[in-house]
Design an enzyme around this catalytic site. Structure first.
Site, PDB file in Angstrom:
ATOM      1  N   GLY A 369       0.831  -1.196   0.000  1.00 39.24           N
ATOM      2  CA  GLY A 369       0.000   0.000   0.000  1.00 39.24           C
ATOM      3  C   GLY A 369       0.863   1.242   0.000  1.00 39.24           C
ATOM      4  CG  PHE A 371       0.788   4.744   4.636  1.00 41.72           C
ATOM      5  CD1 PHE A 371       1.343   5.958   4.997  1.00 41.72           C
ATOM      6  CD2 PHE A 371      -0.513   4.718   4.152  1.00 41.72           C
ATOM      7  CE1 PHE A 371       0.615   7.128   4.891  1.00 41.72           C
ATOM      8  CE2 PHE A 371      -1.244   5.883   4.048  1.00 41.72           C
ATOM      9  CZ  PHE A 371      -0.681   7.100   4.412  1.00 41.72           C
ATOM     10  CB  VAL A 374       0.023  -5.575   3.617  1.00 42.27           C
ATOM     11  CG1 VAL A 374      -0.910  -6.186   4.644  1.00 42.27           C
ATOM     12  CG2 VAL A 374      -0.185  -4.075   3.560  1.00 42.27           C
ATOM     13  CE  LYS A 388      -1.208  -1.009   6.006  1.00 44.15           C
ATOM     14  NZ  LYS A 388      -1.854  -0.046   5.142  1.00 44.15           N
ATOM     15  CG  ASP A 485      -5.508   6.764  -0.204  1.00 46.84           C
ATOM     16  OD1 ASP A 485      -6.010   7.008  -1.318  1.00 46.84           O
ATOM     17  OD2 ASP A 485      -4.457   6.118  -0.067  1.00 46.84           O
TER      18      ASP A 485
END
Ligand code: NAG
Ligand code: NAG
Ligand code: NAG
Ligand code: NAG
Ligand code: NAG
Ligand code: NAG
Ligand code: NAG
Length: 687
Positions: A369, A371, A374, A388, A485
């Site tokens: 993702g 950030f 995952v 994550k 988002d």
């Protein structure tokens, strides 16, 4: 709010509610007669039932056996007639599994509740001998069952509206009093804890001679949010010009009358006595015999229980703490001796996370993702989690990070992916989430083979679920969280295809600078960003609403908004939808595989609502509360949308927005066709 439309007969294609549309006219004499007999025979006062013959079971089938077992359990001694609510299931495997519950009106005594439920379990089988999904309502109680999980679920169909045919004398004043009273009772009910009930009554004075009595109740398994929404829908459907009206569905009920229709004594007994009994009176106030000193025995009698209570309390605290620690495989950090119990219980050991993900092996990678990566993981307890691993560039300190994790972990909602904890090891920052089985929505929606799994009722359920999750983030959690988002890849689906929103609160946890966050993310989720966010970095709950509008159009059409840019037509999904809307061909927006199975009203309502979400001026976009209500109720009248804001991306990669307010085409529809999906009973109250 608008009173329900007169119940014209009009077939609907709506699948989730297959209840027949029936209009009953009870004659005054019949009703008087019925209630008289009901009183005399201790039989509950029957109001209505609903069972669709679209789903039936065969005689002597497993389903029937399970249903009988469930009904007998619901009317057995183990049922909780004191709280007036019991739910249960019978059968193991889904096709034959039966889910059911009963709810007694909050003021009913245990005995009356038992009588009503006992009667209902027999009566429902007489009226619905072979239907899998049934609901039956009486004045005193309600019973419902289904082959689908209905527990902790808000169901607004089938529903029933009754009203007193006597009109009110001063409707304007009456309705303003009614609105005020209903809004009070709504919030009181949703948050009430009266002996395990979500129940409240409220009295107001219309005139000296004409008081107004209201009652509202939800099944106590609902969340505060769902209860509020259920009652709001009910309040919207009550008949306002009448002297009394009531609304029932399988999850809640709301009613007003100009006479007392509930047992005031019983309600007063439910409410906690105003001056709460002080458990440990201070010594000075201990009643003492006139003028004499307290004897040693009295002191011991007072002190001993206190001591014991304190000790038990301390022991319990220790036990609970230990248990929590065990469950989360906590790394006990001896140096961190402060009282951050919350942080501790959320902190995972890095070694445990390495073990759970097989040292972040590529095999366990679920995706990547904005950030970080995952991974799927299995904790030692056997629990599946999604791990994550945040990319390391965040400049946030450890304490700040922990504080934000605690805040986000407290957000709990059926439609949010639950944050279970975190792990900090050197530069490494890791978040641990509940594992959601069916991957993200884009995996199904944009896959030519799998999209068939998403039929209309599933897609509608997904849209409503996302709306509820967003409503919680925006308005009902203790903080206002703007997602920023929202997109198909951030909506995960569980085994029952319930949507769960992921990645909320990331801006907080990641410590993203707000303007920077904007520029960084333009590339990834370009098509979802509202004009003001994309161009000026301004975000608010209304920028989430814009993203939600795009998301809904994608779910309806099965097309990626971004793929519209690639097609070279300079047309995005919102413009495409707008053109069809303007030209009176809204069904063209819909994914072709759904055209035969959908409910036209629901589709049109969704398109209408998403166009409103895409309005250029944030103030013209509805709030999430309005959206959630619209998706659940046909009585909300939506304004006419203007052309949505839409973009062209120039060769230079800059963004332009074009306002649609210049009168480009005129909308032909004044308000949307309202689905008439009501079982309405006209009733004359015996007064
Ligand atoms: C359900 O009931 C309707 C009306 O009573 C009837 O027309 C229809 O054939 C029934 N369907 C089934 C499957 O029994
Ligand atoms: C159901 O079972 C009962 C008793 O076991 C039997 O008498 C009856 O004929 C069965 N009905 C059907 C439709 O099989
Ligand atoms: C009925 O209740 C009993 C006791 O509470 C329980 O043991 C049993 O499993 C229940 N049966 C069903 C079918 O739910
Ligand atoms: C409930 O029954 C209907 C009709 O038999 C079926 O289509 C539906 O899939 C069932 N739902 C579940 C969860 O088994
Ligand atoms: C109440 O008002 C409605 C509409 O205003 C009217 O149709 C109806 O006849 C009235 N009922 C009575 C009892 O006056
Ligand atoms: C309504 O009127 C009654 C008696 O006339 C009075 O006791 C009561 O306090 C009033 N309630 C409110 C909410 O004004
Ligand atoms: C009202 O509730 C009280 C207390 O539970 C009970 O004693 C009384 O019989 C009830 N009255 C009626 C009319 O049911």
């Amino acid at each position: 709010m608008k009173p329900p439309t007169p119940p014209t007969m009009k077939p609907t294609h709506r699948q989730s509610c297959s209840s027949p549309i029936i209009i009953f006219f009870f004659l005054l004499s019949l009703l008087l007669n019925l209630s008289y007999r009901a009183g005399a025979q201790d039989e509950p006062t029957y109001l209505s039932h609903s069972c669709s013959n679209a789903t039936v079971f065969s005689p002597n089938s497993t389903y029937q056996r399970n249903l009988n077992a469930l009904l007998s359990n619901l009317s057995s001694n183990s049922a909780d007639y004191n709280s007036g609510f019991t739910s249960g299931t019978a059968g193991q495997a889904p096709p034959d599994r039966v889910y059911g519950l009963f709810l007694c009106r909050g003021d009913q005594s245990q005995a009356s509740c038992r009588d009503c439920v006992g009667y209902a379990t027999g009566d429902v089988l007489r009226r619905c001998p072979k239907e899998k999904v049934s609901s039956i309502w009486y004045d005193q109680c309600m019973l419902t069952y289904s082959n689908q999980s209905i527990l902790s679920t808000m169901r607004d169909s089938p529903f029933l509206v009754l009203y007193n045919t006597a009109n009110i004398s001063d409707p304007t004043r009456f309705n303003s009093l009614l609105d005020e009273t209903l809004s009070t009772i709504l919030s009181r009910t949703a948050s009430s804890q009266l002996a395990g009930k979500k129940f409240a009554v409220q009295r107001a004075n219309f005139t000296v001679l004409q008081p107004l009595y209201t009652l509202a109740q939800c099944t106590p398994d609902l969340t505060t949010t769902d209860c509020t929404m259920c009652l709001q829908m009910g309040a919207g459907r009550l008949v306002r010009r009448a002297q009394g009206s009531r609304y029932f569905n399988p999850s809640c009920t709301i009613r007003f009358e100009t006479y007392v229709f509930y047992n005031e004594t019983a309600v007063a007994l439910l409410s906690p006595p105003p001056p709460a009994p002080v458990p440990l009176p201070p010594p000075s106030s201990v009643p003492r015999p006139k003028g004499r000193k307290i004897s040693t025995a009295v002191i011991i009698a007072i002190v001993a229980p206190i001591g014991v209570t304190v000790m038990v309390f301390i022991i319990l605290c220790c036990l609970i703490r230990r248990r929590a620690a065990k469950r989360h495989e906590v790394a006990q950090d001896a140096s961190d001796g402060n009282d951050m119990t919350n942080v501790e219980s959320l902190q995972f050991d890095f070694a445990a996370i390495q073990a759970a993900t097989d040292n972040f092996s590529a095999n366990n990678k679920l995706g990547e993702g904005g950030f970080g990566e995952v991974f799927k993981g299995v904790l030692r307890t056997g629990q599946l989690v999604a791990v994550k691993r945040l990319s390391r560039s965040s400049g946030q300190g450890a304490e700040e990070f922990k504080n934000e994790v605690v805040v986000v972990a407290k957000l709990q909602h059926r439609n949010l992916v639950q944050l279970l904890g975190f792990c900090l090891e050197g530069e490494e920052k890791i978040l641990i989430y509940e594992y959601v089985h069916n991957k993200s929505l884009d995996n199904l929606l944009f896959d030519s083979e799998k999209r068939g799994l998403l039929d209309w009722s599933r897609r509608y359920k997904i849209i409503s679920g996302i709306a509820r999750g967003m409503l919680y983030l925006h308005e009902e959690s203790r903080l206002r969280i703007i997602h920023r988002d929202l997109k198909t890849s951030n909506v995960l689906l569980d085994t029952d295809m319930n949507p769960k929103i992921a990645d909320f609160g990331m801006a907080r946890i990641f410590g993203v600078d707000q303007t920077q966050g904007t520029t960084n993310k333009v590339v990834g989720t370009y098509g979802y960003m509202s004009p003001e966010y994309a161009m000026h970095g301004q975000f608010s709950v209304k920028s989430d609403v814009y993203s939600f509008g795009v998301l809904v159009l994608e779910i309806l059409s099965g097309e990626k908004n971004s793929s519209f840019y690639q097609s070279g037509t300079a047309e995005d999904l919102p413009s495409h939808a707008w053109k069809h809307w303007r030209d009176g061909t809204p069904m063209e927006v819909l994914d072709p595989i759904l055209r035969d199975s959908c409910s036209r009203n629901e589709v049109i309502r969704c398109i209408h609502m998403s166009l409103l979400c895409l309005q250029e001026d944030p103030a013209d976009r509805p709030t999430m509360a309005t959206i959630a209500l619209t998706l659940n109720s046909y009585s909300v009248t939506l304004p006419v949308p203007q052309q949505p804001a839409f973009f062209f991306r120039s060769r230079m990669g800059q963004l332009y927005s074009e306002s649609g307010k210049s009168g480009f085409g005129k909308s032909t529809s004044e308000s949307m066709p309202v689905s008439v999906n009501e079982v309405s009973i006209t009733e004359v109250e015996p007064r």
